[in-house]
Design an enzyme around this catalytic site. Structure first.
Site: not given
Lengths: 495, 95
Positions: A78, A158, A182
């Site tokens: 990420k 997210s 997330s």
């Protein structure tokens, strides 16, 4: 032999050990998949050259008997984890071109175990969002489609890029971060497994901060066991993060015995919210029956302050964000507006650098922390947070883990829920409470809805008891037998 | 509670985010709505409840108060929008 990109991490490690294929071949297969699926926009920065170089070193280590626990496994990272020498953006314009000169502890640990990095995945800007539609680098497209309907769906957020990349079989696993859901919500939307460990299990050092009392790194993969392998590598005390726990890291995968006889699973009655789709209630009921059939007892438990979790979260997270994001001032790194006056420079840098949702949250947080409102909002929210945490601890006096749905819906279309921030926030109604209490939680794909979209079930455990979470999740996985693959993966011709 | 434009402007200034009138107008109802939503917390009885700042039962460790890092100004300055002779450069602050 199946395609290399179909393998789980556990089976790939066996294949590498048996010399069925090399780490370079494994990396190349995933680099090809990354190119094939570039339309998903799952990556902000692709790093195929680094991947191949790391894979070559991995093959050498394995040849000389020095292979680490994840040696040669291609992962996606990420883009919230700082990676030495590789652009790290947090999906924000304000960090465009930022090249960290250091490595986050989590990525360093993965690399120390031999993992291979395919690239940095897209996310909601500064991890603020539940649909991956707030990224400066564009929306991520969910590899899943509704049956007979080509509308682009969100992967959730997210960590939408990480979840989409794992679901589309571009990588074998990925890192995520979870502040209010997330990891778990995008895992549910993308039909994969995602694990958020106990707050403090992984170091936050080198992870770009959103809300420091909530942020926690975690994992995505296509099996519970793979999540356990990744998490073991990422976890552990780090002197550079005083909130990382000085506790030994168990062999999480060893907990996957399938034996939950005698375990008591709590079913929180407050999670039966009004308007929950029938399919999700039905799936939850099936999950309860699966666990009972495996020898567990289920009981109803009460978490009386659940209703206030979202409001608590939407004070605490923006307040901490407004403070954390004060560092983006155009002086030390990132975007800078060309202005001659210092205050103009600050204000215009931040106006240009931050997107709408980030600005909204900074504003809410600034308001909640401002003089005259601090006690009424921030301190009040911290008090309610204690009540929410105590609800869970009381429930865990009667049960070993909780079973709930992960999200109140399946993946929605890009652009849906955007008219009203509160509506978007409601996506996290089942994940936020465990975040506020710092508890480990996992989402396992357990079925599909009438439109053919995946739905997840969530298992929440006691602090530091990831092993029970994995154990129960493993049973759900075995009984759910979730064998669906996104159409995007199915549709593409196999070589 | 609803926020008026002046309050939103003040918050934007505290947050160091420049906003046009149009943006302030757009932000106003959105912020009011979120503030209205979180105000439901007032219903919760929190008498004698301590605020929770650290969610897990770990006591942060103190390290020795010694210099254990540094000596790489070039790395620190690597991402600076503007730098000179080992310093960050900002717009002129004093005349």
């Amino acid at each position: 032999m199946s395609k290399l990109t179909d393998l789980t991490i556990a089976s790939a490690l066996t294949g590498l050990d048996n010399k069925d294929f090399t780490a370079v071949e494994l990396a190349q297969a995933h680099i090809d998949a990354m190119a094939e699926h570039s339309a998903l926009n799952a990556f902000i920065t692709e790093t195929p050259d680094i991947a191949l170089k790391q894979a070559e070193s991995s093959d050498k280590r394995r040849a000389s008997g020095d292979a680490g626990a994840l040696d040669g496994i291609p992962l996606a990272i990420k883009d919230l984890f700082c990676t030495n020498g590789v652009q790290t953006t947090a999906a924000s314009r304000i960090l465009e071109g930022f090249i960290p000169q250091y490595e986050s502890t989590v990525t360093q640990k993965l690399f120390d175990d031999g993992a291979v990095m395919l690239g940095k995945t897209n996310l909601d800007e500064f991890a603020m969002g539940s649909s991956n539609t707030t990224s400066y680098y564009g929306n991520v497209i969910n590899p899943w489609k509704r049956e007979g309907d080509d509308t682009d769906l969100t992967p959730g957020g997210s960590s939408g890029g990480s979840a989409a990349a794992v679901a589309a079989q571009i990588c074998m696993g990925a890192t995520g971060t979870d502040t209010g859901g997330s990891i778990r919500q995008p895992a549910s939307f993308c039909g994969i497994t995602g694990m958020k460990p106990t707050y403090g299990r992984c170091s936050r050092w080198g992870t770009i901060a959103f809300a420091s009392s909530l942020d926690q790194a975690g994992t995505f993969a296509r099996s519970v066991e793979d999540n356990a392998l990744l998490l073991r590598s990422m976890s552990g005390h780090d002197p550079k993060d005083s909130t990382s726990a000085n506790k030994s890291v168990p062999d999480f995968a060893a907990a996957l015995t399938g034996d939950i006889k005698g375990k008591v699973i709590g079913i929180p009655k407050e999670y039966r919210v009004d308007g929950m789709p029938e399919e999700i209630s039905a799936l939850w009921q099936r999950g309860i029956e699966w666990l009972e059939s495996a020898g567990a007892t289920t009981i109803e438990v009460s978490l009386p302050h659940t209703h206030y979790a979202l409001a608590t979260y939407y004070v605490i997270a923006p307040a901490e964000a407004s403070s954390n994001l004060a560092r983006y001032d155009g002086v030390r790194f990132g975007h800078r507006a060309k202005e001659d006056d210092l205050t103009d420079m600050y204000e215009i840098t931040r106006a240009e650098g931050f997107g709408e949702e980030v600005k909204r949250r900074i504003m809410i947080g600034t308001y909640a922390l401002s003089s005259g409102y601090y006690d009424a909002y921030y301190i009040k929210a911290q008090k309610v947070r204690r009540l929410i945490s105590q609800d869970f601890l009381s429930a865990f006096e009667k049960c070993d883990a909780l079973l709930t749905p992960t999200a109140p819906s399946s993946a929605f279309a890009i652009g849906e829920n955007e008219d009203d921030p509160i509506k978007m926030y409601l996506n996290d109604v089942f994940t936020v409470p465990a975040s506020l209490a710092g508890l480990p939680g996992i989402s396992i794909p357990a079925g599909v809805d009438a439109q053919g979209l995946p739905l997840g079930l969530q298992v929440i455990g006691r602090p530091w008891d990831e092993e029970t979470v994995f154990k129960v999740a493993g049973v759900v996985e075995n009984l759910a037998q979730f064998a669906y693959v996104p159409q995007t993966v199915k549709r593409l011709p196999h070589d | 509670m609803s926020l008026d434009k002046e309050s939103v402007k003040k918050v934007a200034s505290l947050a160091r985010i420049r906003m046009s009138d149009e943006e302030l107008e757009r932000m106003m109802p959105q912020l009011s709505k979120i503030i209205g939503f979180v105000e439901q917390l007032a219903e919760v009885n929190t008498d004698n409840v301590e605020p929770l700042a650290n969610v897990v039962d770990i006591t942060p460790e103190l390290r020795k108060d010694v210099v254990n890092d540094g000596g790489y100004a070039d790395k620190i300055l690597e991402n600076a929008p503007e730098e000179t002779q080992g310093y960050f450069v900002v717009p002129k602050v004093v005349e």
